[in-house]
Design a protein around this motif. Structure first.
Motif: not given
Lengths: 171, 102
Positions: A1-9, A40, A43-46, A123
């Motif tokens: 599979m090719e590179t699957t890089t996403l630029t994240k914030k 909550n 929790v939803m944001d980890g 959660g």
């Protein structure tokens, strides 16, 4: 599979909030919801989440009380500012206002307190009761919902908040 | 901005959410999931398809709603997508970041 890089914030990625300790010290509807919705949301944001219930905030985890919390209609100038205090203090007025507010919240998909507690703990959020307040109100473990993890001292509470990027919120 | 996902160039926003849900396919889902260290199972896909359906209908997505979907409980939802189930599953599902606070 090719590179699957996403630029994240990456803004402030090094100092994301890692842990929150939310202190729920009041038993009115609006204060309990403020505490539980923030919990909550964390929790939803980890985010590692602890809620410490003390004083009248214990009502939010007390069986038989938690889904019957009221929003005060007296001494609360933001609530129906055009209704005179003497009227707002009439028997049944606060119950009616509280029921109406709960209906509005349900429309926004905001669950009852009991379900909020289930969601937070499902959660991985953890609920703690304040030893001193529990003693003062002459309550026991059986008086509280099953989701309550333990009843602890103030010292233990600060222990829970220890660590980097940890925050304490008092409601 | 554009990103190369599963060998194709797809437009995403600055948080990595697809800007056009119709550009999504299972290979894209797998690639985004891999970035989140998630290996997709049938159960993951069931949740993802449910989210896409709801989003298409214009429904507001929330953890609570997923918990009432009959597909997973809230706890199972957190177990499937650890550390931010609604955001992660939405990103994998190729739909916009959910705006719900509950």
């Amino acid at each position: 599979m090719e590179t699957t890089t996403l630029t994240k914030k990456t803004t402030a990625a090094d100092h994301k909030v890692k842990k929150v300790l939310i202190i729920c010290s009041k038993g009115s509807l609006q204060d309990v919801y403020a505490a539980l919705i923030m919990a909550n949301g964390a929790v939803m944001d980890g985010i590692e989440t602890h809620v410490f219930f003390t004083f009248f905030g214990l009502d939010a985890i007390t069986k038989g009380k938690l889904d019957k919390l009221h929003v005060p209609t007296v001494g609360n100038p933001s609530m129906m500012p055009h209704v005179p205090t003497v009227v707002a203090g009439l028997p049944g007025f606060e119950s009616l206002a509280s029921t109406m507010m709960k209906k509005e919240m349900e429309k926004l998909d905001i669950p009852p307190v009991s379900e909020m507690l289930e969601m937070i703990t499902a959660g991985g959020g953890r609920l703690h009761g304040c030893q001193l307040a529990v003693d003062m109100f002459k309550l026991n473990r059986e008086d509280f919902v099953d989701e309550l993890e333990d009843i602890i001292t103030v010292g233990d509470m600060f222990g829970l908040a220890a660590g980097e990027d940890s925050h304490i919120i008092f409601v | 901005m554009e990103a190369t996902i599963a060998g194709t160039t797809i437009d995403v926003n600055d948080e990595g959410y697809l800007t056009d849900p119709s550009k999504w396919n299972e290979a894209v889902a797998e690639a985004i999931a891999a970035e989140e260290d998630i290996v997709l199972t049938d159960k993951h896909m069931e949740v993802i398809r449910y989210l896409r359906e709801q989003q298409e209908k214009g429904e507001k997505l929330s953890v609570r709603r997923v918990g009432k979907s009959g597909i997973v409980s809230i706890k199972e939802f957190y177990d499937l997508f650890p550390g931010g189930p609604l955001k992660k599953s939405s990103r994998i599902a190729g739909i916009p970041k959910p705006v719900s606070c509950v």
